[in-house]
Design an enzyme around this catalytic site. Structure first.
Site, short mmCIF file in Angstrom:
data_model
loop_
_atom_site.label_atom_id
_atom_site.label_comp_id
_atom_site.label_asym_id
_atom_site.label_seq_id
_atom_site.Cartn_x
_atom_site.Cartn_y
_atom_site.Cartn_z
N ARG A 261 -102.48 -37.68 -10.62
CA ARG A 261 -101.66 -38.68 -9.94
C ARG A 261 -102.51 -39.90 -9.59
O ARG A 261 -103.61 -39.78 -9.07
CB ARG A 261 -101.03 -38.10 -8.67
CG ARG A 261 -100.10 -36.92 -8.96
CD ARG A 261 -99.42 -36.39 -7.72
NE ARG A 261 -98.66 -35.19 -8.02
CZ ARG A 261 -97.98 -34.48 -7.14
NH1 ARG A 261 -97.95 -34.86 -5.87
NH2 ARG A 261 -97.31 -33.39 -7.51
N ARG A 276 -106.24 -35.52 -0.98
CA ARG A 276 -105.48 -36.46 -1.81
C ARG A 276 -106.37 -36.91 -2.97
O ARG A 276 -107.05 -37.94 -2.89
CB ARG A 276 -105.01 -37.66 -0.98
CG ARG A 276 -103.93 -38.49 -1.67
CD ARG A 276 -103.45 -39.59 -0.77
NE ARG A 276 -102.76 -39.09 0.40
CZ ARG A 276 -101.47 -38.75 0.43
NH1 ARG A 276 -100.73 -38.87 -0.64
NH2 ARG A 276 -100.92 -38.30 1.54
N GLU A 348 -99.37 -30.96 4.67
CA GLU A 348 -98.52 -30.43 3.61
C GLU A 348 -99.34 -29.70 2.54
O GLU A 348 -100.36 -30.18 2.07
CB GLU A 348 -97.74 -31.56 2.93
CG GLU A 348 -96.85 -31.08 1.78
CD GLU A 348 -96.35 -32.21 0.90
OE1 GLU A 348 -95.96 -31.94 -0.24
OE2 GLU A 348 -96.38 -33.38 1.36
N SER A 351 -94.15 -28.02 -1.22
CA SER A 351 -92.84 -28.65 -1.05
C SER A 351 -91.86 -27.93 -1.96
O SER A 351 -92.04 -27.91 -3.18
CB SER A 351 -92.93 -30.14 -1.42
OG SER A 351 -91.76 -30.82 -1.05
N ARG A 389 -105.88 -28.09 -1.71
CA ARG A 389 -105.59 -28.09 -0.27
C ARG A 389 -105.74 -26.68 0.31
O ARG A 389 -106.15 -26.51 1.46
CB ARG A 389 -104.19 -28.64 -0.01
CG ARG A 389 -104.07 -30.10 -0.38
CD ARG A 389 -102.75 -30.72 0.07
NE ARG A 389 -102.72 -32.14 -0.26
CZ ARG A 389 -101.91 -33.03 0.30
NH1 ARG A 389 -101.05 -32.64 1.23
NH2 ARG A 389 -101.96 -34.31 -0.05
#
Length: 423
Positions: A261, A276, A348, A351, A389
């Site tokens: 990403r 991130r 987070e 999801s 994460r």
């Protein structure tokens, strides 16, 4: 993608949904474009009817020996034919505009999705576990990992760019252990595992909603392929342009992939550590269900992601995303947030979303019911989990006063050790 007829017949609902989502999609532009299209269709139909009538008249004239009148009528109809061709070209252009507009409108939120303006309005559903209280000065994973020699951020930058990292020794083994453990949890619950390409074409990314809206977040190759941002893209498109047997649903899939990403627009956010990154590993869950089953599948998928965290003994909470925070393709979403001591907060880590028939319309994924009728399937996806994460959470929550890291019991069969020590 919403049904164009639904948009046409429910403009107020679509406009309200966009407003609740903080989305600037303009229903009036759509309605004006749609009105132009229908006006052109009406003109074309009238001209074709005129031409059909004239054709019969020309035949009658020829039989009656009225050759000159017939030729004049033919010439007039050639002009009508030119006008029809011109209008057809205009309609094709407007059809493309209408499709582009329909492709850019977000999914309709479920009635279960709370209305809210931002992430601050996401209600908490439940919590599991208690955050650890340290009796020593704990370290964030971006400090402890390099000190132990298991994470190397500097060499990640040297090899690629910022927000890349290198894992070494037991750091690399911990990453692999987490992937295998996660996959085994999903497989034990009946999922089918897939190994898919890390590159996807434009049709594939359009099918799940990343294109055209989120192109700036994707890495693109010179061959027109894109590095996938998640395995959801590939697993969902496995059945693009296919007709499934309703009796065989639901399908429950999982797969590990690297994910890529650009993180456009996230400058300054979570720049340290593994939270991130431009490249990260993830185990993804994807499901295909009939409409009446999809809500239950979302609850079960979320529970399955929770099982991974519970097995690792990591405290977490579940929140329900509000309309102002939910993703473009989703109609309802639960986020799982793991406790990270370095942030003194939950972050987070998964999801889980029910997309309804939104992606299925874009990707043309249908199923046949017992009566032979065809319907769009409902698609669901969820992280099971984001591996980087999860590694950060394990390092921080399981660190010891002497600088070592206790390996969670669930990972010891994969790691072959109980403790991660420095080199």
């Amino acid at each position: 993608m919403l049904d164009i007829r639904f948009i046409r017949e429910n403009p107020e609902k679509v406009a309200e949904n966009c407003k609740n989502r903080n989305n600037k999609w303009d229903i009036n532009v759509f309605l004006d474009t749609d009105a132009k299209r229908r006006e052109i269709i009406g003109q074309v139909e009238a001209l074709k009817a005129e031409r059909n009538t004239a054709s019969k008249e020309i035949g009658a004239m020829m039989k009656a020996g009225q050759k000159e009148e017939a030729e004049a009528k033919k010439e007039a109809m050639r002009l009508v034919g030119d006008k029809i061709a011109e209008l057809d070209a205009q309609q094709a252009e407007i059809d493309a505009q209408l499709k582009a507009l329909a492709m850019s409108v977000p999914n309709m939120c479920s009635e279960k999705t709370p209305v809210g303006a931002s992430e601050d309005d996401n209600p908490e559903v439940r919590r599991w576990g208690t955050p650890r209280e340290f009796d020593f000065d704990f370290k964030p994973h971006w400090d402890l990992g390099p000190e132990l020699g298991i994470i190397d951020f500097e060499r990640g930058v040297k090899l690629a760019h910022s927000r890349f990292s290198v894992l070494k020794g037991k750091g690399a083994r911990l990453e692999r252990a987490l992937i295998n453990y996660m996959l085994d949890v999903h497989l034990d619950r009946g999922a089918t595992e897939f190994w898919v390409p890390s590159l996807a074409n434009k049709d594939t990314l359009t099918g799940t909603g990343q294109l055209p809206k989120f192109e700036e977040d994707l890495f693109k190759t010179t061959e027109g392929l894109y590095l996938i941002p998640t395995a959801e893209v590939q697993l969902t498109n496995l059945h693009r342009d296919e007709l499934l047997e309703g009796a065989e649903l639901p399908f429950r899939y999982c797969g590990y992939t690297p994910c890529f990403r650009e993180e456009a627009g996230s400058a300054g956010r979570d720049t340290r550590g593994l939270i991130r990154a431009h490249q990260f590993d993830k185990v993804e869950m994807v499901r295909f269900a009939k409409p009446e089953e999809s809500d239950a599948e979302l609850e079960d998928m979320t529970y399955e992601a929770e099982l991974v965290l519970q097995g690792l003994g990591l405290p977490y909470r579940v929140i329900s995303l509000c309309t102002g925070d939910i993703g473009f393709s989703a109609r309802q979403t639960y986020d799982l947030e793991v406790w990270l001591p370095s942030y003194n907060a939950y972050k987070e880590i998964s999801s889980c979303s029910n997309c309804g028939d939104f992606q299925a319309r874009r990707a043309n994924i249908k199923y046949k019911d017992a009566e032979g009728k065809k319907h769009f399937a409902h698609t669901l996806n969820g992280s099971g989990l984001a591996v980087g994460r999860t590694m950060a959470a394990v390092i921080e929550n399981y660190q010891n006063a002497d600088g070592t890291i206790t390996v969670p019991e669930a990972l010891r069969p994969y790691m072959g050790c109980d403790v991660i020590e420095g080199f």
